[in-house]
Motif scaffolding. Structure first.
Motif, PDB file in Angstrom:
ATOM      1  N   VAL A  13      36.591  15.049  -2.452  1.00  0.00           N
ATOM      2  CA  VAL A  13      37.169  14.555  -1.218  1.00  0.00           C
ATOM      3  C   VAL A  13      36.171  13.406  -0.578  1.00  0.00           C
ATOM      4  O   VAL A  13      36.777  12.651   0.094  1.00  0.00           O
ATOM      5  CB  VAL A  13      37.178  15.706  -0.375  1.00  0.00           C
ATOM      6  N   TRP A  14      34.971  13.573  -1.078  1.00  0.00           N
ATOM      7  CA  TRP A  14      33.981  12.729  -0.351  1.00  0.00           C
ATOM      8  C   TRP A  14      32.771  12.634  -1.135  1.00  0.00           C
ATOM      9  O   TRP A  14      32.297  13.760  -1.481  1.00  0.00           O
ATOM     10  CB  TRP A  14      33.622  12.887   1.100  1.00  0.00           C
ATOM     11  N   ASN A  15      32.512  11.420  -1.896  1.00  0.00           N
ATOM     12  CA  ASN A  15      31.291  11.577  -2.698  1.00  0.00           C
ATOM     13  C   ASN A  15      30.061  10.806  -2.413  1.00  0.00           C
ATOM     14  O   ASN A  15      30.274   9.793  -1.482  1.00  0.00           O
ATOM     15  CB  ASN A  15      31.677  10.865  -4.195  1.00  0.00           C
ATOM     16  N   ALA A  16      28.781  11.164  -2.505  1.00  0.00           N
ATOM     17  CA  ALA A  16      27.793  10.470  -2.174  1.00  0.00           C
ATOM     18  C   ALA A  16      26.439  10.913  -3.079  1.00  0.00           C
ATOM     19  O   ALA A  16      26.757  11.993  -3.602  1.00  0.00           O
ATOM     20  CB  ALA A  16      27.371  10.979  -0.824  1.00  0.00           C
ATOM     21  N   THR A  17      25.765   9.921  -3.131  1.00  0.00           N
ATOM     22  CA  THR A  17      24.560  10.174  -4.228  1.00  0.00           C
ATOM     23  C   THR A  17      23.577  10.669  -3.394  1.00  0.00           C
ATOM     24  O   THR A  17      23.249  10.503  -2.255  1.00  0.00           O
ATOM     25  CB  THR A  17      24.207   9.050  -5.204  1.00  0.00           C
ATOM     26  N   HIS A  18      22.250  11.040  -4.046  1.00  0.00           N
ATOM     27  CA  HIS A  18      21.418  11.512  -3.216  1.00  0.00           C
ATOM     28  C   HIS A  18      20.417  10.543  -2.340  1.00  0.00           C
ATOM     29  O   HIS A  18      20.014  10.716  -1.493  1.00  0.00           O
ATOM     30  CB  HIS A  18      20.250  12.261  -4.280  1.00  0.00           C
ATOM     31  N   GLN A  19      20.552   9.553  -3.031  1.00  0.00           N
ATOM     32  CA  GLN A  19      19.979   8.232  -2.200  1.00  0.00           C
ATOM     33  C   GLN A  19      20.508   7.904  -0.996  1.00  0.00           C
ATOM     34  O   GLN A  19      19.889   7.595   0.105  1.00  0.00           O
ATOM     35  CB  GLN A  19      20.094   6.919  -2.955  1.00  0.00           C
ATOM     36  N   GLN A  20      21.842   7.974  -0.955  1.00  0.00           N
ATOM     37  CA  GLN A  20      22.652   7.835   0.154  1.00  0.00           C
ATOM     38  C   GLN A  20      22.247   8.839   1.319  1.00  0.00           C
ATOM     39  O   GLN A  20      22.087   8.725   2.457  1.00  0.00           O
ATOM     40  CB  GLN A  20      24.014   7.730  -0.180  1.00  0.00           C
ATOM     41  N   ILE A  21      22.301  10.118   0.715  1.00  0.00           N
ATOM     42  CA  ILE A  21      22.019  11.306   1.549  1.00  0.00           C
ATOM     43  C   ILE A  21      20.581  11.222   2.107  1.00  0.00           C
ATOM     44  O   ILE A  21      20.551  11.485   3.547  1.00  0.00           O
ATOM     45  CB  ILE A  21      22.384  12.642   0.529  1.00  0.00           C
ATOM     46  N   TYR A  22      19.496  11.006   1.362  1.00  0.00           N
ATOM     47  CA  TYR A  22      18.274  11.176   2.036  1.00  0.00           C
ATOM     48  C   TYR A  22      18.288  10.215   3.283  1.00  0.00           C
ATOM     49  O   TYR A  22      17.588  10.249   4.211  1.00  0.00           O
ATOM     50  CB  TYR A  22      17.219  10.950   0.794  1.00  0.00           C
ATOM     51  N   LEU A  23      18.891   8.849   3.037  1.00  0.00           N
ATOM     52  CA  LEU A  23      18.918   7.776   3.676  1.00  0.00           C
ATOM     53  C   LEU A  23      19.397   8.395   5.087  1.00  0.00           C
ATOM     54  O   LEU A  23      18.926   8.167   6.464  1.00  0.00           O
ATOM     55  CB  LEU A  23      19.490   6.637   3.371  1.00  0.00           C
ATOM     56  N   GLU A  24      20.674   8.829   5.048  1.00  0.00           N
ATOM     57  CA  GLU A  24      21.529   9.306   6.081  1.00  0.00           C
ATOM     58  C   GLU A  24      20.858  10.321   7.152  1.00  0.00           C
ATOM     59  O   GLU A  24      20.980  10.395   8.173  1.00  0.00           O
ATOM     60  CB  GLU A  24      22.790   9.733   5.651  1.00  0.00           C
ATOM     61  N   LEU A  25      20.362  11.275   6.062  1.00  0.00           N
ATOM     62  CA  LEU A  25      19.720  12.184   6.769  1.00  0.00           C
ATOM     63  C   LEU A  25      18.399  11.731   7.668  1.00  0.00           C
ATOM     64  O   LEU A  25      18.108  12.338   8.803  1.00  0.00           O
ATOM     65  CB  LEU A  25      19.019  13.487   5.818  1.00  0.00           C
ATOM     66  N   GLY A  26      17.711  10.865   7.209  1.00  0.00           N
ATOM     67  CA  GLY A  26      16.725  10.056   7.887  1.00  0.00           C
ATOM     68  C   GLY A  26      17.298   9.513   9.367  1.00  0.00           C
ATOM     69  O   GLY A  26      16.722   9.833  10.227  1.00  0.00           O
ATOM     70  N   LYS A  27      18.432   8.967   9.211  1.00  0.00           N
ATOM     71  CA  LYS A  27      18.981   8.330  10.421  1.00  0.00           C
ATOM     72  C   LYS A  27      19.400   9.532  11.443  1.00  0.00           C
ATOM     73  O   LYS A  27      19.134   9.474  12.523  1.00  0.00           O
ATOM     74  CB  LYS A  27      19.923   7.568  10.019  1.00  0.00           C
ATOM     75  N   LEU A  28      20.044  10.474  10.839  1.00  0.00           N
ATOM     76  CA  LEU A  28      20.489  11.445  11.639  1.00  0.00           C
ATOM     77  C   LEU A  28      19.268  12.318  12.181  1.00  0.00           C
ATOM     78  O   LEU A  28      19.340  12.747  13.587  1.00  0.00           O
ATOM     79  CB  LEU A  28      21.246  12.497  10.809  1.00  0.00           C
ATOM     80  N   ASN A  29      18.253  12.309  11.635  1.00  0.00           N
ATOM     81  CA  ASN A  29      17.065  12.903  12.437  1.00  0.00           C
ATOM     82  C   ASN A  29      16.533  12.366  13.425  1.00  0.00           C
ATOM     83  O   ASN A  29      16.245  12.627  14.675  1.00  0.00           O
ATOM     84  CB  ASN A  29      16.005  13.111  10.958  1.00  0.00           C
ATOM     85  N   GLU A  30      16.187  10.683  13.091  1.00  0.00           N
ATOM     86  CA  GLU A  30      16.025  10.022  14.283  1.00  0.00           C
ATOM     87  C   GLU A  30      16.627   9.807  15.481  1.00  0.00           C
ATOM     88  O   GLU A  30      16.484  10.026  16.466  1.00  0.00           O
ATOM     89  CB  GLU A  30      16.029   8.397  13.741  1.00  0.00           C
ATOM     90  N   GLN A  31      18.048  10.175  15.254  1.00  0.00           N
ATOM     91  CA  GLN A  31      18.964  10.242  15.925  1.00  0.00           C
ATOM     92  C   GLN A  31      19.183  11.706  16.959  1.00  0.00           C
ATOM     93  O   GLN A  31      20.164  11.870  17.710  1.00  0.00           O
ATOM     94  CB  GLN A  31      20.397   9.704  15.823  1.00  0.00           C
ATOM     95  N   ASN A  32      18.163  12.391  16.599  1.00  0.00           N
ATOM     96  CA  ASN A  32      18.264  13.887  17.013  1.00  0.00           C
ATOM     97  C   ASN A  32      19.690  14.665  16.419  1.00  0.00           C
ATOM     98  O   ASN A  32      20.167  15.634  17.568  1.00  0.00           O
ATOM     99  CB  ASN A  32      17.986  14.082  18.534  1.00  0.00           C
ATOM    100  N   MET A  33      20.155  14.243  15.735  1.00  0.00           N
ATOM    101  CA  MET A  33      21.668  14.747  15.429  1.00  0.00           C
ATOM    102  C   MET A  33      21.425  16.100  14.500  1.00  0.00           C
ATOM    103  O   MET A  33      22.254  17.140  14.222  1.00  0.00           O
ATOM    104  CB  MET A  33      22.490  13.939  14.824  1.00  0.00           C
TER     105      MET A  33
END
Lengths: 180, 180
Positions: free
Chosen positions: B32-52
């Motif tokens: 339904v939605w695909n993503a590789t680990h590289q994308q995920i680590y990047l996005e987790l980094g951003k989400l963390n910065e934004q306190n989500m």
DNA sequence: ACGACCATGTAACAGGTTACATGATTCT
DNA sequence: AGAATCATGTAACCTGTTACATGGTCGT
């Protein structure tokens, strides 16, 4: 990178403008591969530079001029090479499904509303595909059996989606009732 | 841009590492939605910065240390906002389907071979989904009904694909026979 | 020995989306 | 009067992919 191949496949049967191709991507093939007009014009430009397609300029009155593209021998060779290589795995991106997965947090009314809209759209699409399939069944030349398969995929896909939507509706309505 | 929302949905139920999420994207949600680990680590980094999301560092022995992420209140609010907005239309990218559409040019043997492989994969996926669905049916807490719906989607999708594959096989075998 | 699994990340590049731009005709 | 259809394109930006980098444990 196989937007180019999708375009070449479409040009196999017919001469078409970028605009024509964009329409096809929005309709029939769109279920399987989607692209916007910007992407398509860009790719047609590249394909032309690489002599995989040629175009003729067609002036029109009342409408803007257009470029009708057709595939070249080089383009056909490239297609054949691509067909021999294993296909890249299918990818999907369905935001509504992600919503359903996170459904506990959503409010069921909103989701039900959105579900109804999507059901509507899918039913229309299904009707279109079925009409197209019936047309194709009457005339059977060269590639039509394969075009028919593409439509069958679309039909089976819509049907599966609609069946699933009914299951979703049940769960959502149930959630709604238990809230009161 | 809703990889972030897919991640937030997954983190709703459980604390998870980037690696865990990558596995989920490769399996169940991957349809339904695909993503590789590289994308995920990047996005987790951003989400963390934004306190989500927040994470705690977990040292392990024998295995590399990991970061276990969980969703914050801000993240949950963002999810709720997103759930209220209409979902972006679903997009698909299925190269094998494009091949079938251009089937007249391909040689049927190669396509049949590829078809067999894909049928194999889809059958395995179907079995996995069915097993997972049976597990979920036994325990019914909060979000499990919605997780079950996700699996149902996967199951119906595989079944529809397999039914379609049989139609494709018939046409290909027929083409093969007429060549001799 | 070799591959798979666990676990995280950076960097370069290719692909895709959104916004902007133009302009006549036809339908509501 | 306003929207839709036909028809083409550029530019800025955001997303996604591929390649690179590291390194211990466990099973075969």
């Amino acid at each position: 990178m196989s937007l180019r191949h999708a375009i070449l496949v479409l040009l196999q049967d017919e001469e078409a403008s970028g605009y024509d191709l964009a329409r096809e991507f929005a309709n029939s093939i769109g279920l399987v591969w989607n692209a916007t007009h910007q992407q398509i014009y860009l790719e047609l430009g590249k394909l032309n530079e690489q002599n995989m397609v040629h175009y003729r300029h067609v002036p029109q009155d009342g409408k803007p001029d257009k470029k009708l593209y057709r595939i070249t021998d080089e383009g056909r060779q490239e297609l054949v090479r691509w067909l021999r290589r294993p296909a890249a795995p299918a990818r999907v991106r369905d935001a509504f499904m992600v919503k359903v997965a996170g459904g506990a947090l959503a409010d069921p009314e909103t989701l039900l509303g959105e579900l109804d809209q999507l059901v509507q759209q899918r039913k229309e699409r299904l009707a279109n595909f079925e009409a197209e399939a019936r047309k194709l069944e009457r005339q059977s030349e060269g590639n039509s059996r394969f075009q028919h398969l593409t439509l069958r995929r679309g039909i089976l896909d819509q049907e599966a989606w609609l069946a699933w939507a009914e299951e979703v509706r049940e769960v959502l309505e149930d959630t709604l009732n238990h809230q009161h």
